[in-house]
Write a protein that holds these residues in place. Structure first.
Motif, mmCIF file in Angstrom:
data_model
loop_
_atom_site.group_PDB
_atom_site.id
_atom_site.type_symbol
_atom_site.label_atom_id
_atom_site.label_comp_id
_atom_site.label_asym_id
_atom_site.label_seq_id
_atom_site.Cartn_x
_atom_site.Cartn_y
_atom_site.Cartn_z
ATOM 1 N N GLY A 41 -2.228 30.039 40.901
ATOM 2 C CA GLY A 41 -1.639 31.155 41.640
ATOM 3 C C GLY A 41 -0.133 31.148 41.702
ATOM 4 N N LYS A 42 0.536 30.249 40.911
ATOM 5 C CA LYS A 42 2.004 30.174 40.958
ATOM 6 C C LYS A 42 2.654 31.277 40.135
ATOM 7 N N LYS A 43 1.923 31.870 39.227
ATOM 8 C CA LYS A 43 2.405 32.990 38.423
ATOM 9 C C LYS A 43 3.743 32.672 37.738
ATOM 10 N N PRO A 44 3.729 31.706 36.795
ATOM 11 C CA PRO A 44 4.978 31.386 36.085
ATOM 12 C C PRO A 44 5.384 32.531 35.172
ATOM 13 N N PRO A 45 6.650 32.630 34.801
ATOM 14 C CA PRO A 45 7.066 33.671 33.861
ATOM 15 C C PRO A 45 6.415 33.438 32.506
ATOM 16 N N LEU A 46 6.087 34.546 31.827
ATOM 17 C CA LEU A 46 5.484 34.449 30.494
ATOM 18 C C LEU A 46 6.576 34.658 29.460
ATOM 19 N N LEU A 47 6.731 33.667 28.559
ATOM 20 C CA LEU A 47 7.751 33.723 27.517
ATOM 21 C C LEU A 47 7.060 34.033 26.198
ATOM 22 N N LEU A 48 7.285 35.276 25.689
ATOM 23 C CA LEU A 48 6.611 35.743 24.477
ATOM 24 C C LEU A 48 7.647 35.921 23.380
ATOM 25 N N ASP A 49 7.557 35.089 22.336
ATOM 26 C CA ASP A 49 8.529 35.150 21.244
ATOM 27 C C ASP A 49 7.980 36.036 20.118
ATOM 28 N N ASP A 50 8.093 37.373 20.335
ATOM 29 C CA ASP A 50 7.680 38.390 19.361
ATOM 30 C C ASP A 50 6.284 38.110 18.817
ATOM 31 N N PRO A 51 5.278 37.946 19.700
ATOM 32 C CA PRO A 51 3.945 37.568 19.221
ATOM 33 C C PRO A 51 3.154 38.728 18.611
#
Length: 691
Positions: A637-647
């Motif tokens: 439930g901490k909801k970390p940021p999602l890092l998407l490298d042009d997937p």
């Protein structure tokens, strides 16, 4: 959790940049692949998880090319209740986490990692990479390929544990870890379980069994040495019993020999003492006799000079006599020449008278004249020789007179008038001096370096000592042996003494052996008892090992059932996302509980297929959906940021529209940082250009 700001210095393609983020969807754009998008994504990950005190070359290699100092990164984070500032500096190996509200500062690496895990819900970098951080080249697998074996195992364990917690609603137990520990305790020594104990017991038993023969040999050697020592002691006792009386008799006979030699030596010394007294008396008499020759004492050189002068006078007189004899001979020769004169004169006169008769008669006068000339020359020569020798005689007589005066003066100094009397007296003096020297040398040979008083004092009681020694010798004569008996006894004593010395040496060696030996005969009994105890202990731990194996089997069965349920939950969440993205084409999925690999129902094949058999774009869609589902289910439930490298670079435009809609929906709960070069996302979020 939301990233608010990042400050990056000297990190890969980014020299120095400060970027602000917004909640929701952030589109980080770069004009090309070298703009620094991947550098920024990596900087965010390293700022959250990297230990700046590392010596790893790949971490130091993230520093920008051509800079003198290593990289530094600072993040501002925000949760529902707190704000944080997190900084990492490779330059000085420091890390710092400031909680803005309470001003609490953490600098310990472990404390910061615990706090980061609490904030993000991701305890490890590889865990974060497996869920919230998605690189373009990591879409087709859940756990990044670069993760090490231990990291992969730990990440899989954490993911399954979190899935179990979500399933049960309680804090999960890492059953995989428990199973691994149970297996290790029954198969690996380092786990220190029953297997370790059994191996340890086996090693101990082997060591005891290996030690036992050596110890038995040592004990046997000790016992043998003790028996040998007792034998030596008994033999020594018998030798001492036999040796003592023999040594006593031998000692007395040796005393007889020594005392006899001592008496003989003292008698010889006493004889020398008596001879010395005679010589001393004679020397005193000779000194008295030499008193009348005092005129010669110390004047031997003068006497020698006198003798030399006298000999010189005699030599000169001999030369004078010889010269007188030579003159007499010359005079006789001179007289003998008269006939030459007469004959020459007669011939000359006869020749002159013959001229009166005939002119040829004058020839007879020539020989006469020649003979007269010869006679005249010879007469002059004789006269010259006589004169020269007479002159020499005169010189000799002068020398003789001078030396005769010297002889008379020298004789007068000695008190003599007659040279022969003086010489006879001096020769008598020399004989007496020679006799005295002989006497003195004989006395000195007896006295040695001692003076007469010391010698006399030393020997004055010698006769008393001789009588006492003779008395002592007489008392020992009753024990005297014949030479052959003495020799035999001496050989026996030497043989017994030699044997005693050998035995004493052996005894000393054995005592030294017992002093340094660490063998205890009780150790054998101890080893036997230890082996029996180890056998009982082995049986006990074999029972324990069987209990561990039964427990592991039962726990593994229960764990498999729980994993099946956890995988079903992940399948449900993944099916929902993939159905949205693919427009309902794929909605039935199956996830492996061993490695989280994905299979889906293919409408074409009418069967479940591995998603890796589908197109690359479809694979990407499945794995991005799986990552999103995992992030939602296991980050507590901490909801970390999602890092998407042009997937989604390979996605079909129609599916991309659905993905964008899904991202907008997800960005309401999780902050999303989408790194891309494309303009297609510009209208759907906060665009951040880093070109």
């Amino acid at each position: 959790m939301i990233l608010k700001r990042i400050i990056v210095k000297r990190f890969k393609a980014i020299k120095d940049k400060c970027i602000d983020f917004s909640p929701g969807l952030n589109i980080i754009k770069g004009s090309d692949n070298e703009a620094g998008k991947s550098s920024l994504r990596t900087a965010i990950v390293k700022a959250i998880y990297q230990d700046p005190a590392t010596e790893r070359a790949d971490i130091w290699g993230l520093t920008s090319w051509g800079t003198d100092e290593p990289w530094e990164v600072e993040l501002e984070l925000q949760t529902d209740s707190e704000s944080y500032q997190l900084s990492k500096s490779l330059k000085d190996g420091s890390c710092r986490l400031l909680e803005v509200g309470s001003s609490e500062v953490l600098t310990s690496k472990n404390a910061i990692m615990d706090k980061v895990a609490q904030i993000t819900g991701c305890p490890l970098e590889v865990f974060f990479e497996s869920t919230a951080c998605i690189g373009q080249d990591e879409l087709i697998r859940i756990i990044p390929e670069a993760a090490k074996g231990s990291e992969r195992q730990k990440t899989m364990g954490t993911i399954t544990k979190r899935l179990q917690e979500t399933l049960t609603g309680t804090e999960g137990v890492d059953v995989a870890t428990l199973l691994s520990k149970l297996y290790a305790k029954t198969h690996r020594k380092e786990a220190r379980g029953p297997y370790y104990e059994l191996q340890k017991i086996a090693d101990q038993v082997n060591n005891l069994k290996a030690e036992k023969p050596s110890l038995e040999e040592k004990v046997n050697r000790v016992m043998k040495s003790r028996r040998e020592l007792n034998r030596i002691k008994e033999e020594l006792q018998q030798i001492n019993k036999d040796l003592l009386p023999r040594k006593e008799i031998l000692g007395k006979n040796q005393q007889i020999l020594e005392k006899g030699k001592e008496i003989a030596r003292d008698k010889n010394q006493f004889s020398n003492f008596n001879r010395a007294k005679v010589l001393k008396s004679k020397l005193e008499e000779q000194n008295t006799e030499l008193a009348e020759f005092a005129c010669f004492a110390g004047r031997e050189g003068d006497v020698g000079q006198l003798q030399s002068t006298k000999e010189k006078v005699e030599d000169l007189e001999r030369k004078r006599t010889d010269l007188k004899k030579e003159i007499k001979i010359i005079q006789e020769q001179k007289r003998a020449q008269r006939w030459v004169f007469i004959a020459g004169l007669a011939a000359t006169i006869g020749g002159l008278l013959g001229l009166l008769v005939t002119r040829y008669a004058g020839i007879v006068a020539v020989p006469g004249l020649l003979m007269l000339g010869y006679w005249l020359v010879r007469q002059r020569d004789f006269k010259r020789q006589i004169k020269a020798k007479s002159s020499t005689i005169g010189d000799l007589e002068a020398q003789i007179k001078g030396n005769q005066d010297a002889v008379r003066n020298s004789l007068n100094s000695f008190g003599f008038e007659d040279y022969s009397g003086c010489l006879a007296k001096f020769q008598e003096y020399n004989r007496k001096v020679s006799d005295r020297t002989t006497t003195a040398n004989k006395l000195s040979g007896i006295l040695g370096e001692k003076d007469w008083d010391a010698f006399e004092k030393e020997n004055e009681d010698l006769d008393i000592g001789i009588r006492a020694a003779q008395k002592e010798l007489d008392s020992l004569l009753s024990s005297k042996l014949e030479p052959l008996e003495f020799q035999k006894l001496e050989n026996e004593v030497n043989k017994l003494q030699s044997r005693k010395d050998e035995l004493e040496q052996e005894k000393g060696g054995l005592n030294k052996f017992f002093e340094y030996t660490d063998v205890d005969t009780d150790q054998l009994a101890t080893i036997e008892e230890e082996l029996k105890w180890r056998e009982e202990e082995r049986k006990f731990f074999e029972k324990n090992m069987r209990l561990f194996e039964i427990t592991r089997e039962m726990l593994d069965e229960a764990h498999q059932q729980t994993l099946t349920k956890a995988a079903n939950m992940l399948e449900k969440e993944l099916g929902k996302y993939i159905s949205i993205i693919t427009g309902g084409r794929y909605n039935e999925v199956e996830i492996s509980k061993e490695d989280l690999s994905i299979r889906t129902f293919s409408p074409e094949k009418k069967d479940l297929v591995d998603v890796r058999e589908l197109s690359r774009a479809t694979q990407d869609q499945f794995y991005i959906s799986a990552r999103l589902a995992l992030a939602k289910l296991i980050t507590e439930g901490k909801k970390p940021p999602l890092l998407l490298d042009d997937p989604f670079v390979n996605s079909h435009p129609k599916r991309l529209e659905k993905i964008i809609l899904l991202l907008q929906e997800l960005s309401k709960e999780n902050q999303i940082l989408l790194f891309t070069c494309s303009d297609v996302y510009d209208d759907y979020g906060n665009v951040i250009s880093i070109s």
